[in-house]
Scaffold this motif. Sequence first.
Motif, PDB file in Angstrom:
ATOM      1  N   ALA A  31      27.154  48.971  36.631  1.00  6.04           N
ATOM      2  CA  ALA A  31      27.411  47.869  35.697  1.00  6.04           C
ATOM      3  C   ALA A  31      28.889  47.468  35.725  1.00  6.04           C
ATOM      4  CB  ALA A  31      26.994  48.263  34.284  1.00  6.04           C
ATOM      5  N   GLN A  32      29.780  48.452  35.821  1.00  6.73           N
ATOM      6  CA  GLN A  32      31.211  48.159  35.897  1.00  6.73           C
ATOM      7  C   GLN A  32      31.540  47.423  37.190  1.00  6.73           C
ATOM      8  OE1 GLN A  32      33.746  48.678  33.597  1.00  6.73           O
ATOM      9  NE2 GLN A  32      34.930  47.460  35.046  1.00  6.73           N
ATOM     10  N   TRP A  33      30.955  47.831  38.295  1.00  9.66           N
ATOM     11  CA  TRP A  33      31.186  47.151  39.575  1.00  9.66           C
ATOM     12  C   TRP A  33      30.708  45.707  39.511  1.00  9.66           C
ATOM     13  CZ3 TRP A  33      29.274  51.303  43.596  1.00  9.66           C
ATOM     14  CH2 TRP A  33      30.185  52.360  43.622  1.00  9.66           C
ATOM     15  N   ARG A  40      36.071  38.639  38.817  1.00 11.06           N
ATOM     16  CA  ARG A  40      36.935  38.199  39.922  1.00 11.06           C
ATOM     17  C   ARG A  40      36.447  36.881  40.509  1.00 11.06           C
ATOM     18  NH1 ARG A  40      37.751  44.286  41.916  1.00 11.06           N
ATOM     19  NH2 ARG A  40      39.304  44.793  40.338  1.00 11.06           N
ATOM     20  N   HIS A  41      35.153  36.692  40.536  1.00 12.30           N
ATOM     21  CA  HIS A  41      34.616  35.408  40.985  1.00 12.30           C
ATOM     22  C   HIS A  41      35.050  34.302  40.021  1.00 12.30           C
ATOM     23  CE1 HIS A  41      31.925  32.528  42.841  1.00 12.30           C
ATOM     24  NE2 HIS A  41      31.465  32.244  41.631  1.00 12.30           N
ATOM     25  N   SER A  57      49.943  34.436  37.071  1.00  5.30           N
ATOM     26  CA  SER A  57      50.554  33.672  38.157  1.00  5.30           C
ATOM     27  C   SER A  57      49.608  33.639  39.352  1.00  5.30           C
ATOM     28  CB  SER A  57      51.886  34.316  38.561  1.00  5.30           C
ATOM     29  OG  SER A  57      51.660  35.538  39.209  1.00  5.30           O
ATOM     30  N   PRO A  58      49.792  32.681  40.236  1.00  2.00           N
ATOM     31  CA  PRO A  58      48.941  32.642  41.435  1.00  2.00           C
ATOM     32  C   PRO A  58      49.046  33.913  42.281  1.00  2.00           C
ATOM     33  CG  PRO A  58      50.033  30.539  41.138  1.00  2.00           C
ATOM     34  CD  PRO A  58      50.622  31.478  40.128  1.00  2.00           C
ATOM     35  N   SER A  59      50.221  34.513  42.339  1.00  2.00           N
ATOM     36  CA  SER A  59      50.345  35.754  43.121  1.00  2.00           C
ATOM     37  C   SER A  59      49.596  36.911  42.456  1.00  2.00           C
ATOM     38  CB  SER A  59      51.818  36.127  43.314  1.00  2.00           C
ATOM     39  OG  SER A  59      52.437  36.391  42.073  1.00  2.00           O
ATOM     40  N   GLU A  60      49.599  36.966  41.117  1.00  4.23           N
ATOM     41  CA  GLU A  60      48.827  37.998  40.415  1.00  4.23           C
ATOM     42  C   GLU A  60      47.335  37.791  40.641  1.00  4.23           C
ATOM     43  OE1 GLU A  60      51.557  39.113  36.543  1.00  4.23           O
ATOM     44  OE2 GLU A  60      50.377  37.271  36.502  1.00  4.23           O
ATOM     45  N   ARG A  61      46.907  36.539  40.639  1.00  3.97           N
ATOM     46  CA  ARG A  61      45.504  36.239  40.916  1.00  3.97           C
ATOM     47  C   ARG A  61      45.137  36.692  42.319  1.00  3.97           C
ATOM     48  NH1 ARG A  61      42.631  30.369  41.289  1.00  3.97           N
ATOM     49  NH2 ARG A  61      44.143  30.119  42.935  1.00  3.97           N
ATOM     50  N   TYR A  62      45.983  36.393  43.274  1.00  3.03           N
ATOM     51  CA  TYR A  62      45.714  36.791  44.655  1.00  3.03           C
ATOM     52  C   TYR A  62      45.597  38.314  44.772  1.00  3.03           C
ATOM     53  CZ  TYR A  62      46.177  37.318  49.671  1.00  3.03           C
ATOM     54  OH  TYR A  62      45.966  37.671  50.973  1.00  3.03           O
ATOM     55  N   GLN A  63      46.514  39.037  44.122  1.00  2.00           N
ATOM     56  CA  GLN A  63      46.461  40.505  44.153  1.00  2.00           C
ATOM     57  C   GLN A  63      45.154  41.023  43.563  1.00  2.00           C
ATOM     58  OE1 GLN A  63      50.050  41.468  41.999  1.00  2.00           O
ATOM     59  NE2 GLN A  63      51.061  42.165  43.884  1.00  2.00           N
ATOM     60  N   GLU A  64      44.722  40.444  42.481  1.00  2.00           N
ATOM     61  CA  GLU A  64      43.472  40.874  41.845  1.00  2.00           C
ATOM     62  C   GLU A  64      42.263  40.559  42.721  1.00  2.00           C
ATOM     63  OE1 GLU A  64      41.148  42.777  39.100  1.00  2.00           O
ATOM     64  OE2 GLU A  64      43.334  42.704  39.151  1.00  2.00           O
ATOM     65  N   LEU A  65      42.280  39.401  43.354  1.00  2.00           N
ATOM     66  CA  LEU A  65      41.150  39.012  44.197  1.00  2.00           C
ATOM     67  C   LEU A  65      41.063  39.851  45.470  1.00  2.00           C
ATOM     68  CD1 LEU A  65      41.259  35.130  43.821  1.00  2.00           C
ATOM     69  CD2 LEU A  65      39.734  36.754  42.686  1.00  2.00           C
ATOM     70  N   GLU A  66      42.164  40.412  45.906  1.00  2.73           N
ATOM     71  CA  GLU A  66      42.172  41.242  47.107  1.00  2.73           C
ATOM     72  C   GLU A  66      41.613  42.647  46.856  1.00  2.73           C
ATOM     73  OE1 GLU A  66      43.032  40.541  50.392  1.00  2.73           O
ATOM     74  OE2 GLU A  66      42.759  38.537  49.556  1.00  2.73           O
ATOM     75  N   ARG A  67      41.561  43.046  45.612  1.00  7.24           N
ATOM     76  CA  ARG A  67      41.042  44.380  45.284  1.00  7.24           C
ATOM     77  C   ARG A  67      39.536  44.432  45.505  1.00  7.24           C
ATOM     78  NH1 ARG A  67      42.880  45.810  39.400  1.00  7.24           N
ATOM     79  NH2 ARG A  67      41.775  47.685  39.942  1.00  7.24           N
ATOM     80  N   PRO A  68      39.022  45.556  46.025  1.00  9.66           N
ATOM     81  CA  PRO A  68      37.567  45.685  46.158  1.00  9.66           C
ATOM     82  C   PRO A  68      36.913  45.813  44.771  1.00  9.66           C
ATOM     83  CG  PRO A  68      38.677  47.687  46.889  1.00  9.66           C
ATOM     84  CD  PRO A  68      39.742  46.701  46.547  1.00  9.66           C
ATOM     85  N   PHE A  69      35.646  45.469  44.705  1.00 11.61           N
ATOM     86  CA  PHE A  69      34.955  45.446  43.410  1.00 11.61           C
ATOM     87  C   PHE A  69      34.857  46.814  42.753  1.00 11.61           C
ATOM     88  CE2 PHE A  69      31.615  46.168  46.498  1.00 11.61           C
ATOM     89  CZ  PHE A  69      30.850  47.161  45.919  1.00 11.61           C
ATOM     90  N   TRP A  70      34.962  47.881  43.515  1.00  8.08           N
ATOM     91  CA  TRP A  70      34.828  49.221  42.928  1.00  8.08           C
ATOM     92  C   TRP A  70      36.129  49.737  42.350  1.00  8.08           C
ATOM     93  CZ3 TRP A  70      34.148  48.249  48.156  1.00  8.08           C
ATOM     94  CH2 TRP A  70      35.126  48.719  49.008  1.00  8.08           C
ATOM     95  N   ARG A  71      37.188  48.981  42.406  1.00  8.46           N
ATOM     96  CA  ARG A  71      38.464  49.403  41.793  1.00  8.46           C
ATOM     97  C   ARG A  71      38.794  48.567  40.595  1.00  8.46           C
ATOM     98  NH1 ARG A  71      42.435  50.492  46.805  1.00  8.46           N
ATOM     99  NH2 ARG A  71      41.275  52.178  47.684  1.00  8.46           N
TER     100      ARG A  71
END
Length: 71
Positions: A31-33, A40-41, A57-71
Amino acid sequence: MDRTLTASATAQFESSRPRTHRYLRLFATLAQWQRNARTRHQLAQLDARALADVGISPSERYQELERPFWR
């Protein structure tokens, strides 16, 4: 007349509890994943104005979107 559980009945009861606990932990993890993937979507869909409203910020968004869903 006293009622007592036999050793096999007690062992069966005790062994079923951890298994159930494992299933609940697995369900919570899945459920968390799913929640991570969904949020993130949604974050990816925000424009610059909406990001500014949220304080991201756009860079913070990019960093978050790069993380895999299990983290």
